[in-house]
Design a protein around this motif. Structure first.
Motif, PDB file in Angstrom:
ATOM      1  N   ASP A 133       0.882  -1.727  -0.022  1.00  0.00           N
ATOM      2  CA  ASP A 133      -0.276   0.042  -0.018  1.00  0.00           C
ATOM      3  C   ASP A 133       1.134   1.143   0.696  1.00  0.00           C
ATOM      4  N   ALA A 134       2.083   1.220   0.506  1.00  0.00           N
ATOM      5  CA  ALA A 134       2.957   2.316   0.816  1.00  0.00           C
ATOM      6  C   ALA A 134       3.813   2.627  -0.866  1.00  0.00           C
ATOM      7  N   SER A 135       3.704   1.741  -1.253  1.00  0.00           N
ATOM      8  CA  SER A 135       4.458   1.601  -2.262  1.00  0.00           C
ATOM      9  C   SER A 135       4.188   2.658  -3.831  1.00  0.00           C
ATOM     10  N   GLY A 136       2.436   3.059  -3.987  1.00  0.00           N
ATOM     11  CA  GLY A 136       1.868   3.176  -4.710  1.00  0.00           C
ATOM     12  C   GLY A 136       1.697   3.288  -5.904  1.00  0.00           C
ATOM     13  N   VAL A 137       2.665   3.895  -6.275  1.00  0.00           N
ATOM     14  CA  VAL A 137       3.190   3.171  -7.719  1.00  0.00           C
ATOM     15  C   VAL A 137       3.004   1.765  -8.841  1.00  0.00           C
ATOM     16  N   GLN A 140      -0.412   0.206  -8.413  1.00  0.00           N
ATOM     17  CA  GLN A 140      -1.065   1.609  -9.022  1.00  0.00           C
ATOM     18  C   GLN A 140      -0.606   0.766 -10.460  1.00  0.00           C
ATOM     19  N   GLN A 166      -9.515  -0.423  -7.965  1.00  0.00           N
ATOM     20  CA  GLN A 166      -7.985   0.505  -6.401  1.00  0.00           C
ATOM     21  C   GLN A 166      -9.518   0.638  -5.708  1.00  0.00           C
ATOM     22  N   ASP A 170      -7.948  -2.039  -1.533  1.00  0.00           N
ATOM     23  CA  ASP A 170      -7.891  -0.808  -0.408  1.00  0.00           C
ATOM     24  C   ASP A 170      -8.789  -1.533   0.191  1.00  0.00           C
TER      25      ASP A 170
END
Length: 571
Positions: A133-137, A140, A166, A170
Motif C-alpha cells: 500500500d505504501a509503494s503506491g506506484v 497502481q 482500486q 483498498d
C-alpha cells in the motif's frame, strides 16, 4: 508428399448468416461451376470454394481458398454473457480464489520477487499489505495491468474498472491489516498449530485465519529450501486427521504450489548443480516416488539419470507418497509437461545426454499416467519436444563428436528410435537416409581399415536390425534398409565372400551355416549380399552329393533348420 485432394463448396444464404458446407467433390471445375450457378440463381448471398489437401503425416486437411464471390461477411458484435459482464472480482474474498491469486502473482511478479514472498503471503500478512500500500506506484501499475485487458474482454470502460479495482485493493488491504491489529493471526511461537486448528474448526473465517498463521510462520525465512523446510515442519506438527488436519494442509499446499511456480525456488530446493533435464527428473521423482522407485528396481540404469531427492524435498516426497498434496503433485506434473513443450534445451551442452534424459522422463511420466497426467498429455508433450530433436541445429550438435560416418549413422538410428510422432519420425528418417545414402558412408565402408569385409557386413546387419525397432513408416524403413543393403552388397562383391565360402574346403554344414546366417540378415544386411548368400546356399543344398551327405547325417541338418526358415528356405 501431398495426400488426396478434394474441393468443398460453402454458401451463406444471407449476408449475416454463417458459412455452411453445401457439397464436396474431387472435380475443381464442377465445384466452381456449382458456386457460380448458385450465386446467379440467387440461391446464396455468397459462395466460397476451398481446396482441401490431406497431409499423410498429420492426417489433417490443409485448406486453401480457391474462389470467393458475393456479399462480404458482416462483422458480428461480440456479445458478453451476463455472468461475465462487469468486474470479475467484486469482494476482497474473491481475491483468494486460485485463479485470482495466480493473476495477482503475475501482475505483481517483480514486487513479490524482490520481497521473496508469494501472492498467498501477500493476501495473509499485514506487514506485506502495508508495504504494498505504501509503494503506491507498484499497486497502481498492477491494477492497470488487470483493468486494460478486462476492459477489452467485457466492453466496460477502463477508468471504471481502474476505480473499481482500486477500491477493491483498498478494502482487501484494510481487511488484512485490521486482522493483524486485532491479533487474529496468532503467532506459533506461543501457540501450537494443532491446538489452533482444533480451536478454529467450525469458525466462519477459519481458512483466512489459518492462512495468516501459516503465512506468518514464513516471515523472515528466505530461500526456497528453507521455506519448504519450515512448511514441512508445520505439516509434521499438524493434527493427525479430520477437518483440523485439512485446515492446516490446505494453506500449506496452496503456498507450495506458488513456491514451486518460481524457477529460482525450484533450483534452490533441488540443488543449483542440476541442469534443466535433471531438475525435471527430480521433480517427477518427488511427486511420484513410488512409481520411480519401482522403475529403478526394474532397471538400475535409471538411477544414473534421476537425481536423488534429499532434505526438505524428500520430506515432501514422503507426504506425496502418502496421498497428501494432490493438487501440488498435479501442478508440478503439468509444470514438467509445460517445460517439455517449451523450446528450452534440457541439456544445452550435451545433445546425446538430452536424448538420455528425455527417454528417462518419458518412462517415468508414462508410469504416472492416469494418476497425475493423462497418457494423451504425456504423448503430446513428447511429440512437441521431439520437434526440437530433428532440427538442423540439434542434429549437427548431436553428431559433431562422431568420428566416423558409421558412428553417425548409429547415432541417427538412436535418434529415430527416441523421437515420437509420425512427422518427427519422418524427419529423423530423412537425416538417417541422407547419411547412409551418402558417398562418404559408402566410401568409408569400402575403404581398407582395421575391420575385415565380413566384420563390416556384420556391422551393417546390426544397423539394419536396429532400424526395425525405430517405429518408422514402412516406406522410410524400406528406403534406409535398401541403402544399407546396397553398400553391403558392394562390400561383399569386392571381397567375394560368398564365392570364397562356396569354394572353401570347410565341411558342408559349416559352410551352409555361414551362408544361411548371411541370408537371414544376421551377418549381412538385407539386399544383394544376403540374396547372393541365399542363392549359393540353395545351390549347395540342391547338389545331389550334398543332399545325400545331409540325408546321411541328420544330426548335422538339425541345427540348420532354424537358419533355413529365417533365410526363407523350406527346412
Amino acid at each position: 508428399m501431398a495426400g488426396p485432394v478434394h474441393y468443398e463448396l460453402y454458401i451463406r444464404k444471407t449476408a449475416p448468416a454463417p458459412w455452411t458446407l453445401q457439397m464436396a467433390t474431387e472435380d475443381r471445375s464442377h465445384a466452381i461451376a456449382s458456386a457460380e450457378e448458385m450465386l446467379a440463381d440467387d440461391r446464396a448471398a455468397a459462395v466460397r470454394v476451398t481446396k482441401e489437401t490431406l497431409d499423410p503425416d498429420t492426417m489433417e486437411f490443409n485448406s486453401v481458398t480457391v474462389l470467393t464471390r458475393g456479399a462480404p461477411e458482416v462483422a458480428r458484435k461480440r456479445v458478453v454473457p451476463d455472468d461475465q459482464a462487469g468486474p470479475r472480482c467484486g469482494a476482497p474474498q474473491d481475491l483468494y480464489a486460485p485463479t485470482a491469486r495466480e493473476l495477482v502473482a503475475r501482475v505483481l511478479e517483480d514486487w513479490l520477487n524482490r520481497q521473496g514472498v508469494t501472492a498467498f503471503e501477500l493476501l495473509h500478512r499485514p506487514d506485506l499489505a502495508e508495504k504494498l500500500d505504501a509503494s503506491g506506484v507498484e499497486l497502481q501499475h498492477a491494477i492497470q495491468k488487470v483493468a486494460v485487458p478486462e476492459s477489452q474482454a467485457v466492453g466496460q470502460p477502463v477508468h471504471d474498472l481502474v476505480r473499481h479495482y482500486q477500491k477493491l485493493a483498498d478494502r482487501a488491504i484494510e481487511r488484512v491489516v485490521s486482522a493483524g491489529r486485532r491479533s487474529q493471526f496468532p503467532s506459533l511461537e506461543h501457540h501450537s498449530i494443532a491446538d489452533l486448528a482444533h480451536r478454529l474448526s467450525g469458525q466462519p473465517d477459519r481458512a483466512f485465519i489459518m492462512g495468516g498463521v501459516v503465512a506468518g510462520s514464513l516471515k523472515g525465512v528466505r530461500g526456497g529450501r528453507a521455506r519448504l523446510d519450515r512448511l514441512m515442519d508445520l505439516a509434521d506438527r499438524a493434527p493427525m486427521d479430520g477437518p483440523p488436519l485439512a485446515l492446516v494442509l490446505v494453506p500449506i499446499e496452496q503456498l507450495l504450489c506458488e513456491l514451486f511456480s518460481a524457477r529460482t525456488n525450484l533450483a534452490d530446493v533441488l540443488g543449483p548443480a542440476l541442469d534443466q533435464g535433471a531438475s525435471l527428473a527430480a521433480v517427477v521423482r518427488m511427486v511420484a516416488p513410488r512409481e520411480v522407485s519401482a522403475l529403478i528396481a526394474q532397471d538400475a540404469r535409471l538411477a544414473l539419470q534421476v537425481p536423488v531427492v534429499e532434505g526438505p524435498a524428500a520430506r515432501l516426497g514422503e507426504r506425496v507418497a502418502a496421498g497428501q498434496f494432490p493438487l501440488l503433485s498435479a501442478s508440478l506434473a503439468r509444470m514438467v509437461v509445460r517445460e517439455l513443450m517449451s523450446p528450452r534445451r534440457l541439456r544445452p551442452n550435451d545433445a546425446a545426454g538430452e536424448i538420455d534424459i528425455l527417454r528417462t522422463l518419458a518412462t517415468t511420466l508414462t508410469a504416472t499416467a492416469g494418476r497425475l497426467l493423462t497418457l494423451e498429455e504425456v504423448q503430446t508433450a513428447f511429440n512437441e519436444r521431439s520437434k526440437s530433436l530433428v532440427t538442423a541445429d540439434f542434429v549437427a550438435a548431436y553428431v559433431k563428436d562422431c568420428g566416423t560416418v558409421l558412428s553417425e549413422a548409429e547415432a541417427l538410428t538412436r535418434l529415430c528410435e527416441n523421437v515420437t510422432g509420425t512427422a518427427n519420425k519422418r524427419s529423423a528418417a530423412r537425416w538417417l537416409a541422407a547419411c547412409v545414402g551418402s558417398l562418404r558412408f559408402e566410401g568409408e565402408m569400402r575403404a581398407a581399415g582395421a575391420q575385415t569385409a565380413a566384420q563390416k557386413l556384420g556391422v551393417l546387419a546390426s544397423l539394419a536390425r536396429a532400424l526395425k525397432a525405430c517405429g518408422l513408416t514402412e516406406r522410410d524403413e524400406t528406403e534406409i534398409v535398401s541403402a544399407i543393403g546396397a553398400v553391403g552388397g558392394t562390400v561383399e562383391a569386392e571381397a567375394r565372400i560368398v564365392a570364397m565360402l562356396a569354394r572353401s574346403p570347410a565341411p558342408l554344414p559349416q559352410k551352409l551355416a555361414v551362408l544361411l546366417r548371411m541370408a537371414s540378415g544376421d551377418t549381412a544386411p538385407p539386399g544383394p549380399a544376403a540374396e547372393r548368400a541365399k542363392a549359393e546356399a540353395v545351390k549347395l543344398v540342391r547338389a545331389p552329393q550334398n543332399r545325400a551327405a545331409l540325408a546321411a547325417s541328420p544330426e548335422a541338418l538339425g541345427p540348420l533348420k532354424g537358419l533355413m526358415r529365417a533365410a526363407g528356405l523350406a527346412a
